[in-house]
Structure formats: structure tokens, C-alpha cells
Design a protein around this motif. Structure first.
Motif, PDB file in Angstrom:
ATOM      1  N   TYR A  69      27.648  31.319  37.808  1.00 39.09           N
ATOM      2  CA  TYR A  69      27.991  32.738  37.728  1.00 39.09           C
ATOM      3  C   TYR A  69      26.739  33.600  37.742  1.00 39.09           C
ATOM      4  O   TYR A  69      26.614  34.585  37.042  1.00 39.09           O
ATOM      5  CB  TYR A  69      28.867  33.058  36.519  1.00 39.09           C
ATOM      6  N   HIS A 125      31.573  35.677  29.291  1.00 43.90           N
ATOM      7  CA  HIS A 125      32.866  35.818  28.622  1.00 43.90           C
ATOM      8  C   HIS A 125      34.004  35.885  29.645  1.00 43.90           C
ATOM      9  O   HIS A 125      35.069  35.283  29.446  1.00 43.90           O
ATOM     10  CB  HIS A 125      32.868  37.071  27.748  1.00 43.90           C
ATOM     11  N   ASP A 126      33.774  36.601  30.738  1.00 45.92           N
ATOM     12  CA  ASP A 126      34.790  36.682  31.788  1.00 45.92           C
ATOM     13  C   ASP A 126      35.028  35.321  32.426  1.00 45.92           C
ATOM     14  O   ASP A 126      36.171  34.955  32.750  1.00 45.92           O
ATOM     15  CB  ASP A 126      34.360  37.687  32.859  1.00 45.92           C
ATOM     16  N   ARG A 138      29.718  37.986  33.940  1.00 47.74           N
ATOM     17  CA  ARG A 138      29.645  37.894  32.480  1.00 47.74           C
ATOM     18  C   ARG A 138      30.215  36.557  32.014  1.00 47.74           C
ATOM     19  O   ARG A 138      31.333  36.196  32.381  1.00 47.74           O
ATOM     20  CB  ARG A 138      30.399  39.049  31.827  1.00 47.74           C
ATOM     21  N   HIS A 143      36.004  34.654  42.058  1.00 45.11           N
ATOM     22  CA  HIS A 143      37.067  35.649  41.898  1.00 45.11           C
ATOM     23  C   HIS A 143      38.426  35.096  42.324  1.00 45.11           C
ATOM     24  O   HIS A 143      39.458  35.503  41.788  1.00 45.11           O
ATOM     25  CB  HIS A 143      36.748  36.908  42.720  1.00 45.11           C
ATOM     26  N   ASP A 151      34.642  32.426  30.933  1.00 41.23           N
ATOM     27  CA  ASP A 151      35.378  31.618  29.966  1.00 41.23           C
ATOM     28  C   ASP A 151      36.877  31.943  29.996  1.00 41.23           C
ATOM     29  O   ASP A 151      37.723  31.036  29.949  1.00 41.23           O
ATOM     30  CB  ASP A 151      34.838  31.849  28.552  1.00 41.23           C
ATOM     31  N   LEU A 152      37.203  33.222  30.070  1.00 40.91           N
ATOM     32  CA  LEU A 152      38.610  33.624  30.127  1.00 40.91           C
ATOM     33  C   LEU A 152      39.274  33.081  31.387  1.00 40.91           C
ATOM     34  O   LEU A 152      40.408  32.587  31.344  1.00 40.91           O
ATOM     35  CB  LEU A 152      38.732  35.150  30.083  1.00 40.91           C
ATOM     36  N   ARG A 153      38.559  33.162  32.511  1.00 36.83           N
ATOM     37  CA  ARG A 153      39.122  32.650  33.757  1.00 36.83           C
ATOM     38  C   ARG A 153      39.243  31.130  33.717  1.00 36.83           C
ATOM     39  O   ARG A 153      40.226  30.558  34.222  1.00 36.83           O
ATOM     40  CB  ARG A 153      38.235  33.076  34.926  1.00 36.83           C
ATOM     41  N   ARG A 212      27.817  39.085  43.087  1.00 35.25           N
ATOM     42  CA  ARG A 212      28.925  39.703  42.363  1.00 35.25           C
ATOM     43  C   ARG A 212      30.180  39.822  43.211  1.00 35.25           C
ATOM     44  O   ARG A 212      31.289  39.871  42.682  1.00 35.25           O
ATOM     45  CB  ARG A 212      28.512  41.086  41.863  1.00 35.25           C
ATOM     46  N   LEU A 221      32.356  35.936  39.195  1.00 29.36           N
ATOM     47  CA  LEU A 221      32.264  36.680  37.949  1.00 29.36           C
ATOM     48  C   LEU A 221      30.859  36.513  37.384  1.00 29.36           C
ATOM     49  O   LEU A 221      30.250  35.460  37.549  1.00 29.36           O
ATOM     50  CB  LEU A 221      33.294  36.169  36.948  1.00 29.36           C
TER      51      LEU A 221
END
Length: 298
Positions: A183, A195-196, A193, A160, A198-200, A187, A191
Motif C-alpha cells: 500500500y 487502517h483502510d 492508509r 481498490h 486493514d478494514l478492506r 493512490r 489504498l
């Protein structure tokens, strides 16, 4: 992980001829000489190398000192071989150096390794081994940077606080390895998910590339390899790619052929079963990654 590391299961799998043959694809050997031989072959092909001993977490001072002595020997062997000059690195585990025994023990052992590495022109990067010892590891790395400013530090995008780490750690010339990281939890720290993550990962990579640090992108994901090349071209600045031995070797070769710096992560040691199992348990998607690499060799 407990099931996979059950002594009976581990022993049976480790003795399997098929398992050992598969392991040789991803592990550079069980002894130092074999690992250095494979590293020399990679350097001859134009790749950089990062050697990582597969030592278990130290449970006492004597074990931590043995691991430290072994790493110092490896560094001296790399330093004495002109072929490795400027092309070699060791990735070290603070847990193997005694972090779970005593913080000061791990710090002193890491300092000894960094000192010998500097004298032998070998780079050092400290691995981030999990959320339970992340804060302890981070404090030790920051202390090492005071005297050994070329020490590499790892940022796991899945955490995070990864973007905060990017902003806090960015400094001229500082070597920062960016990877997705685990990941699978907890939690509260990472992160979950993909997808989350990858975005980060993309956000961290962009932030590092516009900053002053020396960026090392540890990823086999074609999307992030392409993004790295795009950022290099648009920002007119270098980037080091890093991949595990045995994963996408043709892509590793392509990156070198087009003029990029590509470093191969070479784990070695007798504890190869635990290494391979942990890679799969932490990220089950690695089963697909490893399996595909065996078939496609890309």
C-alpha cells in the motif's frame, strides 16, 4: 529502491557476514538442494510448504526458458519425494517467466509448469507482482484456470478493486490467497492508509470465508490470524494460514499443533538481497517485523 539497488551498495551489503546471516533466517538457501532440504524439514514438522525461486524478471526468451526449466526440475524433485505428497506448492512469478518480454511467452511457460506440477501432485500459485503488470498477470491466470483449475490466484486487499475480485473469482474449490499487499501506491490503484487496508482485508476475508473458494490467508498480523480462527469456528469451514519463513515460527507451530493447516513460504536463490530489500522498501513496517522476529522468534 534505486538507492538500495545501487551496484556498489548492493555488493557491499551482500558481502556482509551479518547481512548473510540475517538473510538465512528468511531465505531457504541459495541453491535448490538446500531449499528442498529445508522444505522437507518443515513438512516433517507438520507444515505445508511453498517454494519460490528468487529469479529476476526475464529480459529475453532464453532467460525465461532457463527459469522455467529450473522450476520444472524443482517440481519433479518434489514429486519424486513421497514426503512432499500433497504438502508442497510452488509460487511462480510471471515476470520471471517472460511477461515483460511477451505475454504469450509467459503464458506458455506457466502452462508447462502447471502441467508438470499436476503430474507430480504439486500445487501452483501465481504471485501478483505489482500494479504495472497486474492486468496482464490476471488474464494469464484466468486462462490457466480453464485447464488447470487448481491454480492458486492472489488477491491483494490493498487494491481498490479487491472486493470486486473476491466476488468475481469465488468458485467452488478455487484456491485464493488473500494478503494485504503493498500500500505504498499509486493512490489510483491501492489504498494508502494502513487502517483502510486493514478494514478492506477484514471485509475480503469475511467475503471469502462465506463463499465456496479454498481460502489461503497470507498474514503475520495477530489480529487477522485470530479473525481467521474465529471465522473458522463460527462458519465451521477450513482455512489455510500462510507465513514467510522466519516470521513468527512459534505461532506457525501453534497453528499446526491446534490442528490448522499452515503453509510456510520459502524463497530461495542467489537474488536474496533484492528480495529482502524489496520487502522493506514496499512496506517499511517490515523492518520492525523482521527485527522483532530475530529477537522474539515468535
Amino acid at each position: 529502491m534505486r538507492l538500495a539497488m545501487d551496484p556498489t551498495i548492493a555488493q557491499q551489503v551482500s558481502r556482509s557476514r551479518l547481512a548473510r546471516e540475517i538473510a538465512t533466517t528468511y531465505v531457504a538457501g541459495e541453491d535448490v538442494e538446500t531449499a528442498i532440504g529445508k522444505a522437507a524439514d518443515q513438512v516433517l514438522k507438520g507444515l505445508e510448504v511453498s517454494l519460490h525461486p528468487l529469479d529476476p524478471d526475464a529480459v529475453d526468451v532464453a532467460q525465461a526458458r532457463r527459469v522455467t526449466a529450473g522450476l520444472c526440475t524443482v517440481i519433479e524433485k518434489l514429486g519424486s519425494n513421497p514426503a512432499f505428497n500433497g504438502h508442497s506448492e510452488v509460487s511462480i512469478s510471471l515476470a520471471a517467466l517472460g511477461l515483460r518480454v511477451d505475454d504469450g511467452l509467459a503464458r506458455d511457460n506457466a502452462r508447462q509448469i502447471c502441467h508438470i506440477a499436476r503430474d507430480n501432485h504439486v500445487a501452483v500459485t501465481v504471485d501478483d507482482e505489482g500494479p504495472d503488470i497486474h492486468d496482464q498477470s490476471h488474464r494469464i491466470v484466468m486462462e490457466l484456470l480453464d485447464d488447470y483449475d487448481s491454480t492458486g490466484i492472489v488477491i491483494q486487499a490493498a487494491r481498490h478493486d479487491s472486493l470486486t475480485q473476491v466476488r468475481e473469482l469465488a468458485a467452488p474449490g478455487r484456491r485464493i490467497r488473500l494478503c494485504k499487499g503493498s500500500y505504498t501506491g499509486p493512490r489510483s490503484v491501492t489504498l494508502i492508509r494502513p487502517h483502510d487496508v486493514d478494514l478492506r482485508m477484514a471485509a475480503c476475508l469475511r467475503a471469502l470465508m462465506v463463499g465456496p473458494s479454498t481460502v489461503m490467508l497470507a498474514s503475520h498480523d495477530p489480529v487477522f490470524v485470530a479473525l481467521g480462527e474465529q471465522l473458522m469456528a463460527s462458519l465451521n469451514r477450513p482455512l489455510e494460514f500462510q507465513m514467510l519463513q522466519g516470521i513468527r515460527p512459534l505461532e506457525q507451530r501453534r497453528l499446526v499443533d491446534v490442528g490448522h493447516q499452515m503453509r510456510v513460504y520459502l524463497p530461495y536463490g542467489h537474488d536474496w538481497y533484492r528480495y529482502c530489500t524489496r520487502r522493506i522498501v514496499e512496506r517499511p513496517g517490515n523492518i520492525w517485523l523482521f527485527g522483532r522476529s530475530l529477537v522474539e522468534r515468535r
